[in-house]
Design an enzyme around this catalytic site. Sequence first.
Site, short mmCIF file in Angstrom:
data_model
loop_
_atom_site.label_atom_id
_atom_site.label_comp_id
_atom_site.label_asym_id
_atom_site.label_seq_id
_atom_site.Cartn_x
_atom_site.Cartn_y
_atom_site.Cartn_z
N ASP A 7 -6.58 18.21 -13.73
CA ASP A 7 -7.77 19.05 -13.59
C ASP A 7 -7.28 20.50 -13.46
OD1 ASP A 7 -6.91 19.40 -10.98
OD2 ASP A 7 -8.77 18.72 -10.04
N CYS A 64 -3.56 16.88 -9.96
CA CYS A 64 -4.73 17.65 -9.49
C CYS A 64 -4.23 18.54 -8.35
CB CYS A 64 -5.89 16.74 -9.10
SG CYS A 64 -5.64 15.69 -7.66
N THR A 66 -4.22 18.21 -5.01
CA THR A 66 -3.43 17.45 -4.03
C THR A 66 -2.70 16.26 -4.64
OG1 THR A 66 -5.33 16.05 -3.57
CG2 THR A 66 -5.04 18.00 -2.16
N HIS A 97 10.45 -0.52 -6.95
CA HIS A 97 9.74 -1.55 -6.18
C HIS A 97 8.36 -1.89 -6.75
CE1 HIS A 97 12.12 -1.04 -2.18
NE2 HIS A 97 12.87 -0.72 -3.22
N HIS A 133 9.80 -8.21 -5.84
CA HIS A 133 8.94 -7.11 -6.29
C HIS A 133 7.99 -7.57 -7.39
CE1 HIS A 133 10.93 -4.44 -3.66
NE2 HIS A 133 12.09 -4.44 -4.30
#
Length: 142
Positions: A7, A64, A66, A97, A133
């Site tokens: 964004d 974005c 954050t 993992h 995993h």
Amino acid sequence: MIAIGSDHGGYALKQEIMKHLTERNIEYKDFGCYEESSCDYPVYAKLVAREVAEGRSERGILICGTGIGISISANKVPGIRAALCTDCFCAEATRQHNDANVLCLGGRVVGAGLALKIVDTFLDTPFSEDERHIRRIQQIEQ
Ligand code: RB5
């Protein structure tokens, strides 16, 4: 092929990452946004996530402000394991993992220098293929 999207909060960092991918001769498709005016991160998260989930691109990178909203959105698409990383330890671990297929970054959180190292770590680290995993990843989908 890498699918990349952001964004407005991730636009500037996305430009740096695309330049870096070009320098590394890694092919990518840019799903937008294409300018810095305000826009909605779920739009770009879904475009990139569907591209990866449907197998047209091997991995995705989403940015974005954050990294949080865009990772929440990407993880709504079945088959997507999107990991928000703020350091190289997490980028390496989530490949080994979780076999994460989308890297999420916060353009207002990490600087370009660290972000490019995180991108390199994410792209260059293989999945461990360890039985435990694989089992846990299967449990995510159940
Ligand atoms: C946009 O202002 C911001 O909310 C967005 O980039 C992101 O940080 C959301 O999680």
